[in-house]
Design an enzyme around this catalytic site. Structure first.
Site, PDB file in Angstrom:
ATOM      1  N   TYR A  72      81.926   2.199 -17.869  1.00  0.00           N
ATOM      2  CA  TYR A  72      83.000   1.532 -18.621  1.00  0.00           C
ATOM      3  C   TYR A  72      82.447   0.463 -19.558  1.00  0.00           C
ATOM      4  CZ  TYR A  72      86.433   4.350 -16.411  1.00  0.00           C
ATOM      5  OH  TYR A  72      87.163   5.444 -16.040  1.00  0.00           O
ATOM      6  N   ARG A  75      81.571   2.243 -22.642  1.00  0.00           N
ATOM      7  CA  ARG A  75      82.769   2.561 -23.429  1.00  0.00           C
ATOM      8  C   ARG A  75      83.302   1.301 -24.115  1.00  0.00           C
ATOM      9  NH1 ARG A  75      87.059   5.993 -20.175  1.00  0.00           N
ATOM     10  NH2 ARG A  75      88.019   5.951 -22.233  1.00  0.00           N
ATOM     11  N   GLN A 107      97.982   7.409 -24.094  1.00  0.00           N
ATOM     12  CA  GLN A 107      97.069   7.680 -22.976  1.00  0.00           C
ATOM     13  C   GLN A 107      95.739   6.988 -23.230  1.00  0.00           C
ATOM     14  OE1 GLN A 107      97.404  12.212 -22.046  1.00  0.00           O
ATOM     15  NE2 GLN A 107      98.225  11.917 -24.087  1.00  0.00           N
ATOM     16  N   VAL A 109      92.902   4.183 -23.743  1.00  0.00           N
ATOM     17  CA  VAL A 109      92.602   2.913 -23.077  1.00  0.00           C
ATOM     18  C   VAL A 109      91.792   1.998 -24.002  1.00  0.00           C
ATOM     19  CG1 VAL A 109      92.719   3.879 -20.743  1.00  0.00           C
ATOM     20  CG2 VAL A 109      90.535   3.925 -21.970  1.00  0.00           C
ATOM     21  N   ASP A 110      91.631   2.410 -25.269  1.00  0.00           N
ATOM     22  CA  ASP A 110      90.770   1.635 -26.176  1.00  0.00           C
ATOM     23  C   ASP A 110      91.461   0.436 -26.814  1.00  0.00           C
ATOM     24  OD1 ASP A 110      92.343   2.790 -28.278  1.00  0.00           O
ATOM     25  OD2 ASP A 110      90.961   4.490 -28.432  1.00  0.00           O
ATOM     26  N   HIS A 125      97.683   4.745 -19.170  1.00  0.00           N
ATOM     27  CA  HIS A 125      96.447   4.946 -18.399  1.00  0.00           C
ATOM     28  C   HIS A 125      95.621   3.664 -18.280  1.00  0.00           C
ATOM     29  CE1 HIS A 125      96.477   9.613 -19.055  1.00  0.00           C
ATOM     30  NE2 HIS A 125      97.347   9.201 -18.154  1.00  0.00           N
ATOM     31  N   CYS A 133      91.640  -7.403 -10.039  1.00  0.00           N
ATOM     32  CA  CYS A 133      90.913  -7.927  -8.874  1.00  0.00           C
ATOM     33  C   CYS A 133      91.331  -7.166  -7.624  1.00  0.00           C
ATOM     34  CB  CYS A 133      91.199  -9.414  -8.709  1.00  0.00           C
ATOM     35  SG  CYS A 133      90.389 -10.068  -7.238  1.00  0.00           S
ATOM     36  N   CYS A 136      92.841 -10.336  -5.146  1.00  0.00           N
ATOM     37  CA  CYS A 136      94.122 -11.009  -5.439  1.00  0.00           C
ATOM     38  C   CYS A 136      95.031 -10.185  -6.336  1.00  0.00           C
ATOM     39  CB  CYS A 136      93.883 -12.402  -6.038  1.00  0.00           C
ATOM     40  SG  CYS A 136      93.276 -12.370  -7.748  1.00  0.00           S
ATOM     41  N   GLY A 193      97.305  13.960 -31.310  1.00  0.00           N
ATOM     42  CA  GLY A 193      95.924  13.866 -30.851  1.00  0.00           C
ATOM     43  C   GLY A 193      95.741  13.958 -29.350  1.00  0.00           C
TER      44      GLY A 193
HETATM   45  P1  OAD Z   1      91.530  15.262 -24.968  1.00  0.00           P
HETATM   46  O1  OAD Z   1      90.074  15.045 -25.225  1.00  0.00           O
HETATM   47  O2  OAD Z   1      91.918  16.147 -23.838  1.00  0.00           O
HETATM   48  O3  OAD Z   1      92.207  15.863 -26.270  1.00  0.00           O
HETATM   49  C1  OAD Z   1      91.989  15.318 -27.549  1.00  0.00           C
HETATM   50  C2  OAD Z   1      92.884  16.064 -28.519  1.00  0.00           C
HETATM   51  O4  OAD Z   1      92.736  15.447 -29.787  1.00  0.00           O
HETATM   52  C3  OAD Z   1      92.520  17.542 -28.690  1.00  0.00           C
HETATM   53  O5  OAD Z   1      93.706  18.310 -28.626  1.00  0.00           O
HETATM   54  C4  OAD Z   1      91.901  17.595 -30.090  1.00  0.00           C
HETATM   55  O6  OAD Z   1      92.172  18.825 -30.771  1.00  0.00           O
HETATM   56  C5  OAD Z   1      92.621  16.450 -30.764  1.00  0.00           C
HETATM   57  N1  OAD Z   1      91.894  15.831 -31.887  1.00  0.00           N
HETATM   58  C6  OAD Z   1      90.559  15.564 -31.990  1.00  0.00           C
HETATM   59  N2  OAD Z   1      90.286  14.932 -33.142  1.00  0.00           N
HETATM   60  C7  OAD Z   1      91.481  14.779 -33.787  1.00  0.00           C
HETATM   61  C8  OAD Z   1      91.874  14.196 -35.028  1.00  0.00           C
HETATM   62  N3  OAD Z   1      91.002  13.624 -35.841  1.00  0.00           N
HETATM   63  N4  OAD Z   1      93.193  14.234 -35.362  1.00  0.00           N
HETATM   64  C9  OAD Z   1      94.107  14.808 -34.539  1.00  0.00           C
HETATM   65  N5  OAD Z   1      93.791  15.365 -33.359  1.00  0.00           N
HETATM   66  C10 OAD Z   1      92.499  15.357 -32.989  1.00  0.00           C
HETATM   67  O7  OAD Z   1      92.189  13.806 -24.850  1.00  0.00           O
HETATM   68  P2  OAD Z   1      93.617  13.394 -24.250  1.00  0.00           P
HETATM   69  O8  OAD Z   1      94.638  14.452 -24.479  1.00  0.00           O
HETATM   70  O9  OAD Z   1      93.906  12.032 -24.746  1.00  0.00           O
HETATM   71  O10 OAD Z   1      92.874  10.115 -18.831  1.00  0.00           O
HETATM   72  O11 OAD Z   1      93.275  13.323 -22.709  1.00  0.00           O
HETATM   73  C11 OAD Z   1      94.273  12.889 -21.825  1.00  0.00           C
HETATM   74  C12 OAD Z   1      93.689  12.113 -20.684  1.00  0.00           C
HETATM   75  O12 OAD Z   1      92.640  12.870 -20.091  1.00  0.00           O
HETATM   76  C13 OAD Z   1      93.012  10.827 -21.086  1.00  0.00           C
HETATM   77  O13 OAD Z   1      93.915   9.751 -21.244  1.00  0.00           O
HETATM   78  C14 OAD Z   1      92.099  10.579 -19.939  1.00  0.00           C
HETATM   79  C15 OAD Z   1      91.582  11.976 -19.701  1.00  0.00           C
HETATM   80  O14 OAD Z   1      91.273  12.279 -18.427  1.00  0.00           O
HETATM   81  C16 OAD Z   1      92.383   9.140 -18.054  1.00  0.00           C
HETATM   82  O15 OAD Z   1      91.292   8.619 -18.246  1.00  0.00           O
HETATM   83  C17 OAD Z   1      93.300   8.772 -16.943  1.00  0.00           C
END
Ligand code: OAD
Length: 249
Positions: A72, A75, A107, A109-110, A125, A133, A136, A193
């Site tokens: 992390y 990241r 979703q 976390v950035d 997320h 913590c 606490c 996205g």
């Molecule tokens: P993914 O990596 O699964 O999907 C990213 C999506 O963004 C894909 O469908 C790509 O086609 C699309 N993409 C990439 N570049 C793009 C751009 N420039 N414009 C538009 N779309 C684009 O990521 P998430 O769907 O966010 O959870 O993943 C969901 C969750 O899975 C995350 O929040 C994380 C992970 O496990 C946790 O950490 C709890």
């Protein structure tokens, strides 16, 4: 998509949004890709080189918290070097149209939506910028400063963990209820996205659809959400979202 198909899709999406009372957005890692934050499931994605269960699960944390913090911290260091992109800024402009009838469920976390200036953001997320913590329970905003591999709570010296939802963990009840309500009440849902494979986040799409909302997908490719989409804008969100916002004026 050909130029003509894209023009027609943008016009349809804009027409729906212009007539919409309440708008909701579900965003995922793709929105931040053009800022330089890796997505999760691309071939060179964020999990590459790591086993998810080692760095993003309660078991991984119990086995090796220093490894988890190193992951992390890397990241956090990456996010410290990037900026919100035109896709984030377009969503800020969109919120100004609906103000308190606009909810951005992310979703990610950035923290880049908040950094761009979006106000009504639900980080379902968690956030890379916050710690929790284990003693606490205090959730503290630490920005993106380096934290080392065994940070302690400034209040009680307890052990800190990243305030991130890991695989196998539940979402915060209040935040999730607010997200479901936003999806349930909106009449347009923009899905941007995200691969829409991680639940419960992805279930916001059918929830909105069942209540009759128009679903607009913005992605490089079709996804699990495409089956629910009334219109798809297939291209980079940093290009598509500004084009869409232009047409709302
Ligand atoms: P993914 O990596 O699964 O999907 C990213 C999506 O963004 C894909 O469908 C790509 O086609 C699309 N993409 C990439 N570049 C793009 C751009 N420039 N414009 C538009 N779309 C684009 O990521 P998430 O769907 O966010 O959870 O993943 C969901 C969750 O899975 C995350 O929040 C994380 C992970 O496990 C946790 O950490 C709890």
């Amino acid at each position: 998509m050909t130029e003509d198909e894209l023009e027609a899709a943008l016009e349809r999406a804009a027409r729906w949004l212009r007539g919409c009372e309440r708008a909701c957005v579900l965003s995922g890692a793709g929105v931040s890709a053009e800022s330089g934050v890796p997505t999760f499931r691309a071939s060179d994605g964020l999990w590459e080189g790591h086993r998810i269960e080692d760095v993003a699960s309660p078991d991984g944390w119990d086995r090796n918290p220093a490894l988890v913090w190193n992951f992390y911290n890397a990241r956090r260091a990456n996010v410290a070097t990037v900026k919100p992109n035109p896709g984030h800024h377009a969503l800020v402009a969109m919120e100004q149209r609906w103000v308190d009838r606009f909810t951005l469920v992310t979703q990610n976390v950035d923290g880049l939506h908040l950094e761009a200036g979006s106000k009504n953001v639900l980080e379902i997320h968690g956030s890379l910028r916050q710690t929790r913590c284990l003693t606490c329970g205090a959730v503290t905003n630490r920005g993106l400063e380096p934290l080392g591999d065994a940070p302690e709570c400034p209040q009680c010296n307890g052990r800190l963990r990243p305030h991130i939802v890991w695989f196998g963990e539940g979402l915060d009840d209040d935040i999730w209820m607010a997200a479901m309500e936003a999806a349930d009440r909106c009449d347009a849902l923009l899905v941007v996205g995200t691969s829409a494979v991680v639940h419960p986040a992805a279930s916001l799409v059918p929830i909105a659809r069942r209540k009759g909302a128009t679903v607009i997908e913005v992605n490089l490719t079709r996804t699990e959400a495409s089956a629910y989409a009334d219109v798809g804008l297939y291209g980079p969100s940093g290009v598509m979202l500004p084009k869409l916002v232009e047409r709302l004026a």
